[in-house]
Design a protein around this motif. Structure first.
Motif, mmCIF file in Angstrom:
data_model
loop_
_atom_site.group_PDB
_atom_site.id
_atom_site.type_symbol
_atom_site.label_atom_id
_atom_site.label_comp_id
_atom_site.label_asym_id
_atom_site.label_seq_id
_atom_site.Cartn_x
_atom_site.Cartn_y
_atom_site.Cartn_z
ATOM 1 N N ASP A 82 41.627 41.247 64.277
ATOM 2 C CA ASP A 82 42.136 40.539 65.644
ATOM 3 C C ASP A 82 41.401 39.090 66.056
ATOM 4 O OD1 ASP A 82 40.270 42.879 67.823
ATOM 5 O OD2 ASP A 82 39.994 42.217 65.854
ATOM 6 N N TYR A 83 40.470 38.732 65.184
ATOM 7 C CA TYR A 83 40.141 37.424 65.616
ATOM 8 C C TYR A 83 40.972 36.270 64.880
ATOM 9 C CZ TYR A 83 35.765 39.649 66.516
ATOM 10 O OH TYR A 83 34.659 40.474 67.069
ATOM 11 N N TYR A 84 41.625 36.574 64.162
ATOM 12 C CA TYR A 84 42.492 35.535 63.357
ATOM 13 C C TYR A 84 44.165 35.451 63.411
ATOM 14 C CZ TYR A 84 37.693 36.022 61.512
ATOM 15 O OH TYR A 84 36.407 36.077 61.288
ATOM 16 N N ALA A 85 44.690 34.496 63.412
ATOM 17 C CA ALA A 85 45.932 34.175 63.035
ATOM 18 C C ALA A 85 46.394 34.597 61.603
ATOM 19 C CB ALA A 85 46.409 32.717 63.275
ATOM 20 N N ILE A 86 47.382 35.337 61.500
ATOM 21 C CA ILE A 86 47.853 35.873 59.981
ATOM 22 C C ILE A 86 49.382 35.196 60.057
ATOM 23 C CG2 ILE A 86 48.416 37.997 58.714
ATOM 24 C CD1 ILE A 86 45.264 37.593 59.670
ATOM 25 N N GLY A 87 49.510 34.831 58.619
ATOM 26 C CA GLY A 87 50.846 34.440 58.223
ATOM 27 C C GLY A 87 51.339 35.342 57.095
ATOM 28 N N TRP A 88 52.599 35.370 57.066
ATOM 29 C CA TRP A 88 53.427 36.126 55.926
ATOM 30 C C TRP A 88 54.232 34.826 55.288
ATOM 31 C CZ3 TRP A 88 53.296 40.750 54.047
ATOM 32 C CH2 TRP A 88 53.008 41.821 54.831
ATOM 33 N N PHE A 89 53.839 34.785 53.768
ATOM 34 C CA PHE A 89 54.633 33.946 53.011
ATOM 35 C C PHE A 89 55.548 34.584 51.853
ATOM 36 C CE2 PHE A 89 52.058 30.067 54.132
ATOM 37 C CZ PHE A 89 51.207 30.436 54.797
ATOM 38 N N ARG A 90 56.512 33.953 51.118
ATOM 39 C CA ARG A 90 57.100 34.708 50.244
ATOM 40 C C ARG A 90 57.305 33.644 49.016
ATOM 41 N NH1 ARG A 90 62.962 35.517 52.892
ATOM 42 N NH2 ARG A 90 63.761 33.450 53.083
ATOM 43 N N GLN A 91 57.174 34.049 47.778
ATOM 44 C CA GLN A 91 57.658 33.300 46.624
ATOM 45 C C GLN A 91 58.593 33.657 45.796
ATOM 46 O OE1 GLN A 91 54.170 31.676 44.574
ATOM 47 N NE2 GLN A 91 55.558 30.003 43.742
ATOM 48 N N ALA A 92 59.793 33.255 45.671
ATOM 49 C CA ALA A 92 60.882 33.530 44.689
ATOM 50 C C ALA A 92 60.555 33.040 43.363
ATOM 51 C CB ALA A 92 62.240 33.585 45.410
ATOM 52 N N PRO A 93 61.202 33.834 42.350
ATOM 53 C CA PRO A 93 61.014 32.992 41.183
ATOM 54 C C PRO A 93 61.510 31.753 40.944
ATOM 55 C CG PRO A 93 61.981 35.302 40.716
ATOM 56 C CD PRO A 93 61.831 35.114 42.313
ATOM 57 N N TRP A 94 60.819 30.850 40.306
ATOM 58 C CA TRP A 94 61.098 29.515 40.123
ATOM 59 C C TRP A 94 61.224 28.578 41.538
ATOM 60 C CZ3 TRP A 94 60.297 29.726 35.375
ATOM 61 C CH2 TRP A 94 60.924 30.790 34.631
ATOM 62 N N LYS A 95 60.620 29.121 42.507
ATOM 63 C CA LYS A 95 60.714 28.489 44.001
ATOM 64 C C LYS A 95 59.167 28.257 44.406
ATOM 65 C CE LYS A 95 65.319 29.628 45.547
ATOM 66 N NZ LYS A 95 66.153 30.127 46.536
#
Length: 130
Positions: A30-43
């Protein structure tokens, strides 16, 4: 040891839903901002959504706006990504990330990317069939 662990991925039909979890250990999330990322094949990896340390600010990539919802439960040291109306183009490995050296800083920017992310989970696969 600081660790982020994603879970909740799987195979779902187009139009379906999944909820991803990002659990932290070794530090207080709870001290930190959190991000979600994604990576598709070949991208390249792309930011999907992020949330401020307080949960009061959230941002989303245009491609997921209105379909994905990010939230956090600081009591459980966990951040969630609720994904609805899934499309085949959402197929990717999804990662959560943070920067444990930048507590209470506004790293969550418009477009859903968390800047200066330095710690990543191992990822969870999401596959959406048509």
């Amino acid at each position: 040891q600081l660790q982020l662990v994603e879970s909740g991925g799987g195979l779902v039909q187009s139009g379906g839903s999944l909820r991803l979890s990002c659990a932290a250990s070794g530090f207080t999330l709870d001290y930190y901002a959190i991000g979600w990322f994604r990576q598709a094949p070949w991208k390249e990896r792309e930011g999907v959504s992020c949330i401020s340390h307080s949960g009061g600010s959230t941002n989303y990539a245009d491609s997921v706006k209105g379909r994905f919802t990010i939230s956090r439960d600081n009591a459980k040291n966990t951040v969630y990504l609720q994904m609805s109306s899934l499309k085949p183009e959402d197929t990717a490995v999804y990662y959560c990330a943070t920067n444990p050296l930048r507590a209470f800083q506004a790293l969550c920017v418009p477009g859903g990317s968390l800047v200066d992310s330095t710690h990543w989970g191992q990822g969870t696969q999401v596959t959406v069939s048509s």
